[in-house]
Structure formats: C-alpha cells, structure tokens
Design a protein around this motif. Sequence first.
Motif, PDB file in Angstrom:
ATOM      1  N   ARG A  12     -92.004  25.862 -48.397  1.00 23.34           N
ATOM      2  CA  ARG A  12     -91.740  25.788 -49.505  1.00 23.34           C
ATOM      3  C   ARG A  12     -92.916  24.915 -50.504  1.00 23.34           C
ATOM      4  O   ARG A  12     -93.386  25.330 -51.385  1.00 23.34           O
ATOM      5  N   HIS A  13     -93.219  23.808 -50.187  1.00 21.24           N
ATOM      6  CA  HIS A  13     -94.196  22.918 -50.456  1.00 21.24           C
ATOM      7  C   HIS A  13     -94.838  21.915 -49.683  1.00 21.24           C
ATOM      8  O   HIS A  13     -94.062  21.656 -48.473  1.00 21.24           O
ATOM      9  N   SER A  14     -95.978  21.429 -49.872  1.00 20.43           N
ATOM     10  CA  SER A  14     -96.610  20.272 -49.121  1.00 20.43           C
ATOM     11  C   SER A  14     -97.335  19.306 -50.187  1.00 20.43           C
ATOM     12  O   SER A  14     -97.677  19.551 -51.278  1.00 20.43           O
ATOM     13  N   ALA A  15     -97.263  18.236 -49.605  1.00 19.15           N
ATOM     14  CA  ALA A  15     -98.196  16.929 -50.278  1.00 19.15           C
ATOM     15  C   ALA A  15     -98.820  16.036 -49.211  1.00 19.15           C
ATOM     16  O   ALA A  15     -98.155  15.886 -48.394  1.00 19.15           O
ATOM     17  N   ASP A  68     -80.794  17.243 -46.972  1.00 16.66           N
ATOM     18  CA  ASP A  68     -79.884  18.294 -47.711  1.00 16.66           C
ATOM     19  C   ASP A  68     -80.952  19.431 -48.202  1.00 16.66           C
ATOM     20  O   ASP A  68     -80.233  20.689 -48.293  1.00 16.66           O
ATOM     21  N   GLY A  69     -81.888  18.996 -48.662  1.00 17.45           N
ATOM     22  CA  GLY A  69     -82.796  20.210 -49.333  1.00 17.45           C
ATOM     23  C   GLY A  69     -83.556  20.997 -48.442  1.00 17.45           C
ATOM     24  O   GLY A  69     -84.203  21.972 -48.620  1.00 17.45           O
ATOM     25  N   GLY A  70     -83.120  20.543 -47.348  1.00 16.33           N
ATOM     26  CA  GLY A  70     -84.086  21.505 -46.073  1.00 16.33           C
ATOM     27  C   GLY A  70     -84.767  20.547 -45.169  1.00 16.33           C
ATOM     28  O   GLY A  70     -85.077  19.416 -45.641  1.00 16.33           O
ATOM     29  N   PRO A  71     -85.269  20.965 -44.173  1.00 18.42           N
ATOM     30  CA  PRO A  71     -86.389  20.155 -43.162  1.00 18.42           C
ATOM     31  C   PRO A  71     -87.640  19.622 -43.794  1.00 18.42           C
ATOM     32  O   PRO A  71     -88.051  20.291 -44.684  1.00 18.42           O
ATOM     33  N   PHE A  86     -89.947  22.889 -45.535  1.00 10.41           N
ATOM     34  CA  PHE A  86     -89.608  24.169 -45.536  1.00 10.41           C
ATOM     35  C   PHE A  86     -88.112  24.698 -45.269  1.00 10.41           C
ATOM     36  O   PHE A  86     -87.335  23.801 -45.613  1.00 10.41           O
ATOM     37  N   ASP A  87     -87.963  25.995 -45.141  1.00 13.73           N
ATOM     38  CA  ASP A  87     -86.595  26.418 -45.288  1.00 13.73           C
ATOM     39  C   ASP A  87     -85.496  26.056 -44.439  1.00 13.73           C
ATOM     40  O   ASP A  87     -84.423  26.054 -44.454  1.00 13.73           O
ATOM     41  N   ASP A  88     -85.888  26.115 -42.988  1.00 14.72           N
ATOM     42  CA  ASP A  88     -85.080  26.085 -41.878  1.00 14.72           C
ATOM     43  C   ASP A  88     -85.526  25.394 -40.679  1.00 14.72           C
ATOM     44  O   ASP A  88     -86.727  25.829 -40.329  1.00 14.72           O
ATOM     45  N   VAL A  89     -84.918  24.757 -39.919  1.00 18.50           N
ATOM     46  CA  VAL A  89     -85.332  24.066 -38.589  1.00 18.50           C
ATOM     47  C   VAL A  89     -85.933  25.392 -37.600  1.00 18.50           C
ATOM     48  O   VAL A  89     -86.853  24.868 -36.969  1.00 18.50           O
ATOM     49  N   SER A  90     -85.388  26.367 -37.857  1.00 21.66           N
ATOM     50  CA  SER A  90     -85.828  27.512 -36.924  1.00 21.66           C
ATOM     51  C   SER A  90     -87.264  28.252 -37.117  1.00 21.66           C
ATOM     52  O   SER A  90     -87.881  28.526 -36.331  1.00 21.66           O
TER      53      SER A  90
END
Length: 106
Positions: A12-15, A68-71, A86-90
């Motif tokens: 989703r994003h990175s910093a 809550d917002g994702g991993p 990111f979106d999911d632990v998978s």
Amino acid sequence: MINSLLEVRGVRHSALVSLDGKIVAKAGLKDTDVPAELTLVAAGRAVIGSLQSNLNTEAWQELLLDVDGGPVLLTPHGNQVLLTAFDDVSSLGRVRFAVRRLLGTV
C-alpha cells in the motif's frame, strides 16, 4: 528509491523513517499524508531495543506487526527504519524479498 516497492502486489505504501521519527522518503503517499503506522516505528524501536538488551545482541533483521489497518513490516537500514505497509500477511514473503532486494541484502 522506495517507489519500486509499490510495484509489489499488495504493498500500500512505504516510508523511510529517520532516528528522530521524520520521514526521509515515502512512496504511495501524498506529500501531506503521514501514515498512521508512523507511530509504530518508535514503538517498534523500543520493543527491538528491549529484545536486543535481553538477548544480548546488537543486530535485528525485521519486525512484523499485524495491526487493524493491515500488516506493517519494519526493516532496519543503517540508523533508519523502512516501514512497508501491505494488504495481507499472505503477501509477506513477496514483500520481504522486495525489501531485501531494495536494501541490497539479498
């Protein structure tokens, strides 16, 4: 530099966050956006510092927080921390590989 992480499915994003908590570089965020996960960097550093002290080690590889917002993956880079949401632990394996490739640790 970190824009390439956005090409990884699920990111989703990175910093890249400095020791004093300031964003050095970001991807997937507008100039005015401050990711909610930014507070996790300071908390993550505190947890890591405690673990390092208790385990008598200096190095750490990464810390995964499933919130809550994702991993969120926290990865050290010198005295900075790369935060990757990111979106999911998978997706963790794919994200870890991309982060390691980006930081030159693969």
